[in-house]
Structure formats: structure tokens, C-alpha cells
Design an enzyme around this catalytic site. Structure first.
Site, short mmCIF file in Angstrom:
data_model
loop_
_atom_site.label_atom_id
_atom_site.label_comp_id
_atom_site.label_asym_id
_atom_site.label_seq_id
_atom_site.Cartn_x
_atom_site.Cartn_y
_atom_site.Cartn_z
N ASP A 160 28.78 80.23 -45.37
CA ASP A 160 29.83 79.66 -45.98
C ASP A 160 29.95 80.54 -47.21
O ASP A 160 29.09 80.93 -47.94
CB ASP A 160 29.65 78.20 -46.25
CG ASP A 160 30.88 77.43 -46.29
OD1 ASP A 160 31.78 78.01 -46.48
OD2 ASP A 160 30.71 76.22 -46.05
N ASP A 165 39.02 74.09 -41.68
CA ASP A 165 38.33 72.75 -42.04
C ASP A 165 39.23 71.67 -41.43
O ASP A 165 38.53 70.51 -41.31
CB ASP A 165 38.23 72.54 -43.54
CG ASP A 165 36.81 73.24 -44.12
OD1 ASP A 165 36.06 73.68 -43.21
OD2 ASP A 165 36.58 73.20 -45.23
C1 DGJ Z 1 33.19 74.18 -46.26
C2 DGJ Z 1 33.29 74.51 -44.74
O1 DGJ Z 1 34.33 74.93 -44.20
C3 DGJ Z 1 32.87 72.99 -44.13
O2 DGJ Z 1 32.65 73.34 -42.78
C4 DGJ Z 1 31.24 72.67 -44.54
O3 DGJ Z 1 30.40 73.66 -44.26
C5 DGJ Z 1 31.46 72.50 -46.14
N1 DGJ Z 1 31.83 73.63 -46.67
C6 DGJ Z 1 30.05 72.33 -46.58
O4 DGJ Z 1 30.00 72.26 -48.16
#
Ligand code: DGJ
Length: 711
Positions: free
Chosen positions: A457, A522
Site C-alpha cells: 500500500d 477503496d
Molecule cells: C488504503 C487501502 O486502499 C485500503 O484497502 C486499506 O488497506 C487501508 N489503506 C489500510 O490502511
């Protein structure tokens, strides 16, 4: 032709044309005024075409109030040639040597490859343009070598600039935001430039480095369409320029911050790759050619070697509230609905009990996991699932052991205060010691535990990308990231890696050369996802597209959408689930399990078939995935908005074998309430399904149907 190229009337002065052919495309390169330039980039030309015809057809007389001879729109349009538009190279030595005038000195020809070397002795500049045709996709770079005796400051350098025919007058850009990525926006081109710059330091949610350029009236199935993409995960600049003389071109480049690129004598700089393809079968043709290219890459073959496992991701079920017993219970429920890989998201390490602390400390938290991750992983594996783990190695919370020990490791532009952004700062991957530490920390986890998958991430922009020596370090950060990913892949070849950046903020062919999946967005809101996934599909195939069934009420939009709709949307990607399974009622759980089973029954097709987006009625989202040999297809039809009339328009399918008969069956939703003569399916000729189409039932908005067709 043994090597897929043809060289015409080669003379010492390079008055020649060179040709590269794919099954559906042809590129012709000509040497104009001593510089290589694209003469033709378009649908496949006949083998026996005399290429000089193309230059004869394009010849123009002297224009009014213009130079006697037009300066060429070369791979690198040059200031020294008097090019009236944007040059492909802007560089200088203390204000001198700025007007480059590099002329061709060498051509190399290989199988589906051409390389042109040009030199400007007076200004100490050498340019190498390399073109490869990979299937129907052109992959091209420019390399600049400083042949002078003093440092050369490079302000910008574009991979080969590609002209567009004048009748291609519309650009489709891909814009968006967090949780709303890959939205299409059409722009009419006019004299001047269409410009999109990204200075966020990562690929970005709002300025995807790709565009389509289309002729008037081109749609999903018809008309001339070009696709362009820059394989780079950092700052970028996209320019579509229309000169007053009518010439039009596309340039895509890494965007360098002031002073970021300074080449010592003898040093070289290679651009990221510009990818392009073209089709007269509309936008869909372009996408299928991009997909075919990605699928043919050697690094893609491992994804084909086994079915893409259905994921469970812990994020929206527990967020930072990790508890082994709860996670084990979730693992049991996940396995029961058919999940094959359990991914433990953010919150398992250091003092990471919220997003305010702990980033940078990649040791399992003894408070939450007193026995380490072993017991949870064992449980997951005993249920027959693989285990995956979330990491964000490019970042540190100021409240972390790492930052306390090394506050100098973050990117910053003192004396400006550091801009808050999710309570975290970006580490400077331009520093060797930072790369080494993060590699070792991640490698230690992979060595200690049987981890099949890393969700990598990256949750903030590089807003103030000042590096160790005070210079801008955004480009060095991206190169450093690539180096660490490459090193991890070399050391742990079996581990799959996902590219995530607050959802789809880092989706590009550059990062995909070292990762296996993109977390698309997301947003798990199934209706928003339809348009996000449709946008994404212009460049990337389904097996690279992370797509999860979210909770009953979407955490981001607050919208409540049915389980059959959530399944129908997630099923067409690399499917996963991201919800508290304990909160679902019995019907939702049963539908979810049925949806996972349906995905598994058809995933070989979804992850290898040809995508045909359908230009359906307004308020309807429809597409088909058709087996390469036309033997079967899966069709998705979603009523997004209420229709104006009593009935929706007939749906015309695409991509089928017109001569074959297909058995049509409705395979989803599990309970179809609508009255509809075709609900029990039937047998129909491909031509009829594509030319006449069929009448869909009346559906409530937020209802999706999936059809299966078998020849
Ligand atoms: C952003 C990601 O897109 C989410 O899926 C998740 O992993 C969060 N970060 C966790 O902090």
C-alpha cells in the site's frame, strides 16, 4: 519478412522507411530532415504497399507565413530544427546547448524492434529511440546520453512523440479521486494543447497516465481509436498538441521537478515506456489489444498457471481492531463461502492501533499477537486458504520507532512545515539505506512466515519530495521503489504482490512489471464500482483488477445495495470479499457463497476472455467476456438507473461467432423476480444476438443479470 520490418531504399543519408507489423497494426517510420519520425501508425496496411506512397500522400505545399519547409514532427521534435511546437527534449548547460539538433547516425533492426541513434556533436547530445512492437502494442523509449564535457540539466525528455491524424479530434482522459478512480471525460481538441500534469509523486487517482484519441463518432465497436499509456508510477505530463499548421501529436513523459535530472558527462537518462495501440474496431479494439499485450508478458504467465484465488480482506471487517479470535472466526466464515486466500490488512504491527502511529515498525505487535502471526496463519492454512499480508513500506508515522531513530529519512522541504496527510510521512526511497532497511524488514517477514501475497500500500502523496541533499527526489523515489520491488521478487519469486495506493492511486504498466494485481478502488459500492471498473478495463484485464464484495451498507457511500448486485460486480474481476461476514444474514451469506461458486465456475473465461464493452442505453452498464475461440461468453447487464420508457432498449451483444448457435442461460441473480419471456433462456444465432439483440426484462435500478452463452 523474417523480422517483421521492411527497409526501403536505404541510402547513406538514411532516406528510408522502416516498417513494424502486428496482426492488426502497422507502424511506418521515416527519416525526415535527418531525424526519425512516425509516418504512419494505424490499422494494418497491406504487405505489398510501397511505403513511399504514404509520404507522397502526406506531402504539403509551403504554407502562408510559414517556413519554406516544415520542421519535422520527429520522435524528438527539436528546438534546433526550428520545430514550432513543444520540443521532445528541453536540456541545457547553464543556459547553453539548449537548441538540440541531433541527426540520425545509426539504425538497428531486430525482430519487431527498431533503434535509431542520433547525435548532435556540437551540443554534446545523443538520442536513442527504441521501438518494440509487442503483439499489437508499441512500446517505445527515448534515451539521452550526455556526450558533452560538462553536466547537462534536463528539464524534460519525452519517449517518442507520436503524431495523430488530423481527423482524430477527440481525447478521452481518465480522471477521478480517491474512491472514484478511472472516470472517462471527453475533450474536443482545438489548436493548442490538452495538458494533464501529475505532481502527486504516485500515479494518482485524478490523472491516470493514459488517454484514448478517437475519430468523430467512434464508439466501443466502430471507428478509429488510439490508446496511449505511460508506464510510470510517479509525476507525469501528458500533452496532446495541435499546431496551427494542423499537425497533432501525443507526448507522455515523466515530469521532472526543477534540477531533478542532472547528467554528468557520459551519463544517460532513459524515459519510461510509452505504450500505444490503435484499432479501427473502436475503443473496445484498443482495450483488447492492451489486454492481449499484458497477458502475453512473461511475468503474467505465473498468474495463468493457477486460478486466481478468491480473496478475503480483513480491512472493512476489523479496521485496526485486531483480535486473533475474531480473525480466526472470520477465516472460518470466509472458508465456508469459498474463499481461497485470507489477507490480513493494516493494524498487525508495531503500535499501529490507529492510523496515527506505528507505520515504519514492521515487527508483529506483541500486544495484539503475543505468539506472533503463526497461530492465525496456521488456522488460515488449515482451512485450506493461503495467507496474505498488508504492508506500506514507503511510509512512517512520526509516532514510530523508525522515525524517532531516523527523522532524516523522510522526504521534506525545510523550512516549510511538513504537510499532514493521514498522519504519515513518506520515506525517501532515493536513499540506499532506506531501501536496504525496508527490503530487509519485508524480507524478514517473508522468511519467517508462509506468506503467499503482499498487499503493498502507499497512502499519501509525495507532497514535499525533497531528498537527502536538498534536491527534489520524486523521481529517485519511484526508481527506488522499483528497485526494492524487483529485489523482493527476485528473492521471493512465489510471492504475489498487489499494487495499492489508497485504492487505485498506483495503477500503471510500470508498477505492473513487478506486481500481480491492482487494488482498483477503496469504494466497494457496487454501482460506483461498475463505472470505476469500466474505466480501468480500458487498459487492464479482469485478472489484474481487485474487486471485492463489500458490506451490506457501503462504508464509503453509505449506500445499501443487494448482495446479488454486489456479487455481480465483484465477480468480473479478481474477486474478493471485504466485509464482516458475521454481520451478513443467512440469505446474504447463501447468495455470497453462490456468487463465489459462480465466479469459480467461470473465472477461467473471465480471466482470459476478450472484453467487449457494450454501448447500451443510458442508465445501463453492459459488457461481454467472450472466449478467444468464441465458444462461450458471459454477459453482464446492470440496470443502474430507472429507464424513461416502459422497457429498456434491446441489448445487442458483441464479439460472438455470427455463424454459431448459442445456448443462452440466465445464471445470475439466484432469484429473478421479473416476468420475462427469456427467463428460461433459449437457443439463438450469434448474428441475431449481435445485430437484432434481445429484449431485457424490466428491472429495478440496482439489479444485475448475468447470462452465459455456450456455442
Ligand atoms: C488504503 C487501502 O486502499 C485500503 O484497502 C486499506 O488497506 C487501508 N489503506 C489500510 O490502511
Amino acid at each position: 519478412m523474417p523480422f517483421g520490418y521492411r527497409k526501403l531504399s536505404m541510402t547513406a543519408s538514411f532516406s528510408a522507411a522502416y516498417r513494424l507489423d502486428g496482426a492488426n497494426v502497422t507502424m511506418v517510420v521515416e527519416v525526415i530532415a535527418g531525424t526519425p519520425a512516425v509516418r504512419y501508425w494505424g490499422p494494418r496496411l497491406p504487405d505489398d504497399l510501397v511505403l513511399e506512397e504514404l509520404s507522397a500522400l502526406a506531402a504539403r505545399a509551403e504554407a502562408n507565413a510559414s517556413p519554406a519547409v516544415e520542421a519535422p514532427l520527429a520522435f524528438t521534435p527539436q528546438a534546433g530544427q526550428g520545430f514550432p511546437g513543444r520540443p521532445g527534449l528541453a536540456a541545457h548547460r547553464g543556459g547553453l546547448d539548449w537548441a538540440s539538433y541531433a541527426l540520425l547516425v545509426d539504425v538497428e533492426q531486430g525482430a519487431s524492434r527498431l533503434a535509431f541513434t542520433s547525435r548532435d556533436e556540437a551540443h554534446g547530445i545523443e538520442l536513442v529511440h527504441e521501438l518494440r512492437l509487442l503483439g499489437d502494442v508499441l512500446a517505445a523509449t527515448t534515451k539521452l546520453i550526455n556526450r558533452g564535457t560538462a553536466a547537462l540539466q534536463v528539464d524534460h525528455l519525452a519517449p517518442p512523440v507520436i503524431p495523430l491524424p488530423g481527423f482524430v479530434g477527440e481525447v478521452i482522459g481518465f480522471e477521478g479521486r480517491w474512491s472514484g478512480e478511472f472516470q472517462l471525460r471527453r475533450h474536443q481538441l482545438s489548436m493548442g494543447s490538452w495538458l494533464r500534469e501529475n505532481r502527486r509523486g504516485r500515479t494518482s487517482h485524478d490523472a491516470f497516465p493514459g488517454l484514448f484519441a478517437i475519430e468523430r463518432d467512434a464508439n466501443e465497436t466502430r471507428g478509429l481509436a488510439y490508446g496511449f499509456h505511460l508506464g510510470w508510477s510517479g509525476n507525469h505530463r501528458l500533452v496532446v498538441e495541435t499546431l496551427a499548421d494542423g499537425r497533432r501529436s501525443v507526448a507522455m513523459e515523466a515530469l521532472y521537478l526543477p534540477g531533478e535530472i542532472m547528467l554528468a558527462p557520459g551519463e544517460g537518462l532513459e524515459t519510461p515506456v510509452i505504450y500505444s495501440t490503435v484499432s479501427d474496431a473502436g475503443l473496445g479494439g484498443v482495450s483488447r489489444q492492451f489486454h492481449a499485450y499484458l497477458r502475453a508478458r512473461p511475468e503474467h504467465q505465473r498468474l495463468r498457471a493457477k486460478p486466481r484465488p478468491v480473496h478475503y480482506n480483513s480491512w472493512e471487517a476489523v479496521y485496526f481492531d485486531h483480535d486473533t479470535a475474531k480473525l480466526m472466526a472470520l477465516a472460518e466464515r470466509a472458508a465456508a463461502v469459498g474463499v481461497e486466500r485470507f489477507v490480513l490488512d493494516d493494524g498487525w504491527f508495531g503500535s499501529r492501533r490507529s492510523d496515527r502511529a506505528g507505520l515504519g515498525d514492521w515487527q508483529v505487535s506483541p500486544d495484539v499477537y503475543p505468539e506472533g502471526l503463526g497461530p492465525l496463519i496456521e488456522k488460515v492454512r488449515s482451512l485450506g486458504m493461503e495467507f496474505g499480508l498488508w504492508v506500506e513500506p514507503e511510509m512512517a508515522n512520526p509516532d514510530s520507532d523508525l522515525y524517532c531513530a531516523h527523522p532524516e529519512w523522510v522526504l521534506a522541504t525545510p523550512p516549510a512545515p511538513k504537510i499532514p496527510f493521514r498522519h504519515q510521512l513518506a520515506l525517501d526511497f532515493g536513499r540506499a539505506e532506506v531501501r536496504e532497511r525496508m527490503y530487509l524488514d519485508v524480507a524478514a517477514l517473508l522468511e519467517e512466515y508462509p506468506i503467499a501475497y503482499l498487499k503493498w500500500d502507499m497512502n499519501r502523496d509525495l507532497s514535499q519530495p525533497g531528498g537527502a541533499d536538498g534536491r527534489a527526489g520524486a523521481t529517485a523515489h519511484v526508481k527506488g521503489l522499483y528497485e526494492v520491488l524487483d529485489r523482493l521478487r527476485a528473492a521471493f519469486p512465489a510471492v504475489e504482490i498487489e499494487s495499492c495506493a489508497s485504492g487505485g492511486g498506483r495503477a500503471d504498466f510500470g508498477v505492473l512489471a513487478r506486481t500481480d494485481r491492482v487494488w482498483t478502488s477503496d469504494s466497494n459500492d457496487a454501482l460506483d464500482r461498475l463505472s470505476i471498473q469500466r474505466g480501468f478495463s480500458h487498459f487492464f484485464p479482469a485478472e489484474l483488477m481487485g474487486a471485492h464484495v463489500g458490506p451490506t451498507r457501503c462504508h464509503i457511500t453509505g449506500r445499501q445495495l443487494s448482495m446479488p448486485l454486489r456479487v455481480a460486480t465483484a465477480l468480473f474481476g479478481h474477486m474478493g470479499i471485504e466485509a464482516d461476514l458475521g454481520e451478513l444474514d443467512a440469505q446474504e451469506t447463501a447468495d455470497l457463497a453462490a456468487g463465489v461458486a459462480l465466479h469459480k465456475a467461470h473465472r477461467a473465461l473471465i480471466h482470459s476472455g476478450a472484453l467487449h464493452r457494450i454501448d447500451a442505453a443510458e442508465g445501463v452498464n453492459a459488457f461481454a467476456i467472450v472466449a478467444e475461440d468464441g465458444s462461450e461468453a458471459l454477459v453482464s447487464y446492470t440496470m443502474v438507473e430507472e429507464q424513461r420508457g416502459y422497457f429498456a432498449e434491446p441489448l445487442r451483444l458483441a464479439g460472438l461467432d455470427p455463424a454459431a448457435d448459442y445456448e443462452l442461460k440466465v445464471v445470475w441473480p439466484p432469484r429473478l423476480k421479473a416476468e420475462w419471456p427469456l427467463r428460461d433462456g433459449g437457443r439463438f444465432r450469434g448474428a441475431a444476438l449481435m445485430q437484432a439483440g434481445f429484449q431485457p426484462p424490466r428491472l429495478h435500478p440496482g439489479t444485475a443479470l448475468i447470462f452465459h452463452l455456450k456455442r
